[in-house]
Design a protein around this motif. Structure first.
Motif, PDB file in Angstrom:
ATOM      1  N   SER A 151       0.819  -1.216   0.000  1.00 16.40           N
ATOM      2  CA  SER A 151       0.000   0.000   0.000  1.00 16.40           C
ATOM      3  C   SER A 151       0.853   1.266   0.000  1.00 16.40           C
ATOM      4  O   SER A 151       2.071   1.224   0.224  1.00 16.40           O
ATOM      5  CB  SER A 151      -0.922   0.015   1.222  1.00 16.40           C
ATOM      6  OG  SER A 151      -0.161   0.237   2.403  1.00 16.40           O
ATOM      7  N   TRP A 153       0.689   3.494   2.217  1.00 18.33           N
ATOM      8  CA  TRP A 153       1.173   3.644   3.599  1.00 18.33           C
ATOM      9  C   TRP A 153       2.564   3.020   3.716  1.00 18.33           C
ATOM     10  O   TRP A 153       3.461   3.609   4.336  1.00 18.33           O
ATOM     11  CB  TRP A 153       0.196   2.959   4.553  1.00 18.33           C
ATOM     12  CG  TRP A 153       0.613   2.920   5.993  1.00 18.33           C
ATOM     13  CD1 TRP A 153       1.448   2.014   6.574  1.00 18.33           C
ATOM     14  CD2 TRP A 153       0.226   3.818   7.042  1.00 18.33           C
ATOM     15  NE1 TRP A 153       1.595   2.276   7.916  1.00 18.33           N
ATOM     16  CE2 TRP A 153       0.857   3.379   8.232  1.00 18.33           C
ATOM     17  CE3 TRP A 153      -0.604   4.927   7.100  1.00 18.33           C
ATOM     18  CZ2 TRP A 153       0.678   4.022   9.445  1.00 18.33           C
ATOM     19  CZ3 TRP A 153      -0.774   5.572   8.320  1.00 18.33           C
ATOM     20  CH2 TRP A 153      -0.136   5.124   9.469  1.00 18.33           C
ATOM     21  N   ASN A 154       2.757   1.838   3.105  1.00 20.69           N
ATOM     22  CA  ASN A 154       4.075   1.189   3.121  1.00 20.69           C
ATOM     23  C   ASN A 154       5.116   2.042   2.417  1.00 20.69           C
ATOM     24  O   ASN A 154       6.281   2.095   2.843  1.00 20.69           O
ATOM     25  CB  ASN A 154       4.000  -0.179   2.447  1.00 20.69           C
ATOM     26  CG  ASN A 154       3.052  -1.130   3.140  1.00 20.69           C
ATOM     27  OD1 ASN A 154       2.210  -1.762   2.505  1.00 20.69           O
ATOM     28  ND2 ASN A 154       3.152  -1.245   4.463  1.00 20.69           N
ATOM     29  N   GLU A 176      -2.068  14.745   0.825  1.00 25.11           N
ATOM     30  CA  GLU A 176      -3.247  14.505   1.660  1.00 25.11           C
ATOM     31  C   GLU A 176      -4.088  15.771   1.799  1.00 25.11           C
ATOM     32  O   GLU A 176      -5.318  15.723   1.741  1.00 25.11           O
ATOM     33  CB  GLU A 176      -2.810  14.007   3.044  1.00 25.11           C
ATOM     34  CG  GLU A 176      -3.933  13.506   3.928  1.00 25.11           C
ATOM     35  CD  GLU A 176      -4.466  12.156   3.504  1.00 25.11           C
ATOM     36  OE1 GLU A 176      -5.573  11.798   3.939  1.00 25.11           O
ATOM     37  OE2 GLU A 176      -3.777  11.453   2.739  1.00 25.11           O
ATOM     38  N   PHE A 187      -3.259   8.107   3.712  1.00 21.35           N
ATOM     39  CA  PHE A 187      -3.119   7.521   5.043  1.00 21.35           C
ATOM     40  C   PHE A 187      -4.356   6.724   5.456  1.00 21.35           C
ATOM     41  O   PHE A 187      -4.245   5.571   5.872  1.00 21.35           O
ATOM     42  CB  PHE A 187      -2.837   8.625   6.065  1.00 21.35           C
ATOM     43  CG  PHE A 187      -1.578   9.393   5.786  1.00 21.35           C
ATOM     44  CD1 PHE A 187      -0.345   8.830   6.030  1.00 21.35           C
ATOM     45  CD2 PHE A 187      -1.627  10.679   5.276  1.00 21.35           C
ATOM     46  CE1 PHE A 187       0.828   9.528   5.771  1.00 21.35           C
ATOM     47  CE2 PHE A 187      -0.480  11.395   5.014  1.00 21.35           C
ATOM     48  CZ  PHE A 187       0.758  10.826   5.258  1.00 21.35           C
ATOM     49  N   SER A 190      -5.569   3.294   3.159  1.00 20.51           N
ATOM     50  CA  SER A 190      -4.484   3.473   2.190  1.00 20.51           C
ATOM     51  C   SER A 190      -4.623   2.527   0.991  1.00 20.51           C
ATOM     52  O   SER A 190      -4.747   1.312   1.164  1.00 20.51           O
ATOM     53  CB  SER A 190      -3.137   3.229   2.879  1.00 20.51           C
ATOM     54  OG  SER A 190      -2.083   3.529   2.005  1.00 20.51           O
ATOM     55  N   ASN A 287      -3.949   1.791  13.789  1.00 19.24           N
ATOM     56  CA  ASN A 287      -3.425   2.762  12.824  1.00 19.24           C
ATOM     57  C   ASN A 287      -4.528   3.300  11.917  1.00 19.24           C
ATOM     58  O   ASN A 287      -5.497   2.602  11.606  1.00 19.24           O
ATOM     59  CB  ASN A 287      -2.334   2.117  11.968  1.00 19.24           C
ATOM     60  CG  ASN A 287      -1.066   1.858  12.749  1.00 19.24           C
ATOM     61  OD1 ASN A 287      -0.853   2.430  13.820  1.00 19.24           O
ATOM     62  ND2 ASN A 287      -0.230   0.971  12.245  1.00 19.24           N
ATOM     63  N   ASP A 289      -4.511   3.734   8.799  1.00 21.08           N
ATOM     64  CA  ASP A 289      -4.654   3.073   7.498  1.00 21.08           C
ATOM     65  C   ASP A 289      -5.610   1.880   7.562  1.00 21.08           C
ATOM     66  O   ASP A 289      -5.958   1.309   6.524  1.00 21.08           O
ATOM     67  CB  ASP A 289      -3.294   2.633   6.959  1.00 21.08           C
ATOM     68  CG  ASP A 289      -2.661   1.523   7.782  1.00 21.08           C
ATOM     69  OD1 ASP A 289      -2.775   1.565   9.023  1.00 21.08           O
ATOM     70  OD2 ASP A 289      -2.063   0.606   7.186  1.00 21.08           O
TER      71      ASP A 289
END
Length: 434
Positions: A151, A153-154, A176, A187, A190, A287, A289
């Motif tokens: 994703s 996020w990663n 964002e 975020f 995600s 989190n 995400d």
């Protein structure tokens, strides 16, 4: 010159009339504004004089932080109680305006609450009750887990040198802010990144390249334990047996299912083959995400990068519009809907399905690992209990449900777990066996 004056005289007269009308219109408005302001000031003064309210305001004025903020904003460390109340009411008005103007404001507030209050990681405690597969009320279902691709996020937090994390984070925050008024996010919920999309393509290629399976009558009804790799792949592709697809309500899982199983959906009808979106499959974590941006009972929007994928045309957009079933999307997981309750909901749904012998699930690494930990025997040391599945990994197994001596037993047989593609992460590297 006289001719010019005669020509513009009507125009000047019209402008004068318009000016007079504007003044006549604005004057009452100005008067009303000052009257309203006076009325509000009177209400605030009366409200601040109420005993409990005044006591609360005086208590606030004793707090050092409030005094510092008051000095910076109002020019005095101890403003009159009515002035403090006016400031608080104005702040409340701004917050309400924020919720009205920004669609994701509620989600942003909920993410802070969920992060600090949630105790999501509460799965079932495993047992070693021996499963009686021959019992009259024992039911069986083949399950296939497909973990989502990597994703965005990663891309921000888990890839590249940690030294450059602040720069990646700032760049992501700028993007964002640009999506503040849209139902999109890097975020929250995600979506897949470029590598995740490639992983989905690789899985599609693998599934499409395998030979046909389930060639003998009745093969599709056999448990995973008795099937070969090509048999399970044929079931996943929709070439054999009766299977359905379910997914977490998070976009990275949905997109992985639609991409990797694209050929299956292209050859089946919309009425017959859809992806069931389920809140019960939402990832286990605090989190942001893991929180969905799609409202309850609504269909998600295809992420922009996926809507314009090369070699796909508008296929992903079409799948997002036609191949998703939102009846089980009840919105974001709540504080009370912990992992164990979501597991229960999913298992109950699994064994409510009729005329289905396999359920394909697109989901998340922690949810899958905790599911294995909950329903494998307590004494089992299978790696599924301790290791995550790799991105776009595929694992199949047999799930049983029965009641023995008044106790409900849900069991995964360790010997039935088969790594179809990718498999589980191993220490130091990620397994990529097929």
């Amino acid at each position: 010159m006289d001719d010019l004056r005669l020509k513009i005289a009507p125009l000047m007269e019209a402008l004068a009339t318009a000016k007079t009308a504007a003044m006549n219109f604005a004057e009452p408005l100005g008067q009303r504004f000052w009257v309203l302001q006076a009325q509000l000031a009177d209400i605030v003064l009366r409200l601040s004089a109420v005993g409990p309210v005044r006591s609360g305001l005086e208590w606030l004025l004793e707090v050092n932080l409030v005094q510092s903020v008051a000095e910076a904003a109002l020019g005095s460390r101890r403003p009159p109680p009515e002035t403090l109340l006016s400031a608080l009411l104005a702040l409340l008005g701004l917050v309400l305006l924020w919720f009205v103007l920004v669609p994701k404001a509620k989600l942003i507030l909920w993410s802070f609450i969920y992060f600090f209050v949630s105790r999501d990681k509460k799965p079932h405690k495993p047992t070693d009750i021996r499963l009686d597969r021959n019992g009259a009320n024992c039911r069986h279902m083949k399950i296939v887990f497909i973990r989502h691709g990597e994703s965005q996020w990663n891309s921000v937090f888990n890839k590249g040198w940690k030294l450059f994390l602040p720069f990646r984070l700032v760049r992501a925050l700028i993007k964002e802010v640009g999506m503040l008024f849209e139902r999109g996010s890097i975020f929250y919920d995600s979506p897949l990144n470029d590598e995740g999309l490639k992983q989905g393509w690789d899985l599609l290629t693998f599934l499409s390249s395998q030979p046909a399976g389930c060639r003998e009558p009745g093969d599709c009804q056999k448990p995973v334990e008795q099937l070969q790799l090509e048999d399970i792949v044929s079931i996943i592709r929709g070439d054999a047996g009766e299977s359905i697809v379910a997914s977490s309500i998070l976009r990275r899982a949905i997109s992985t299912a639609l991409l990797a199983l694209g050929p299956r959906f292209l050859k089946s009808t919309v009425a017959r083959d859809r992806v069931f979106l389920m809140t019960s499959l939402q990832e286990i974590s605090r989190n942001v995400d893991t929180l969905a941006i799609t409202p309850s009972r609504a269909l998600p929007k295809v992420p922009p990068d996926e809507a314009k994928m090369k070699n796909m045309g508008d296929l992903m957009s079409h799948f997002y519009k036609t191949r998703l079933d939102h009846r089980h999307n009840v919105g974001n997981k709540s504080l009370s809907l912990k992992a164990n309750k979501r597991q229960d909901q999913f298992v109950n749904w699994v064994f409510e399905q009729k005329e289905v012998d396999c359920i394909i699930v697109a989901g998340h690494s922690l949810w899958f690992r905790e599911f294995f930990k909950s329903f494998l025997p307590k004494s089992s040391s299978h790696e599924a209990k301790t290791s995550k599945m790799v991105n776009c990994g595929v694992v199949a197994f047999d799930l049983y449900s029965t009641t023995q001596h008044g106790t409900k037993v849900i069991r995964i047989l360790p010997e039935s777990i088969k790594e179809i593609y990718g498999g589980f992460e191993t220490k130091g590297k990620k397994s990529k066996k097929a």
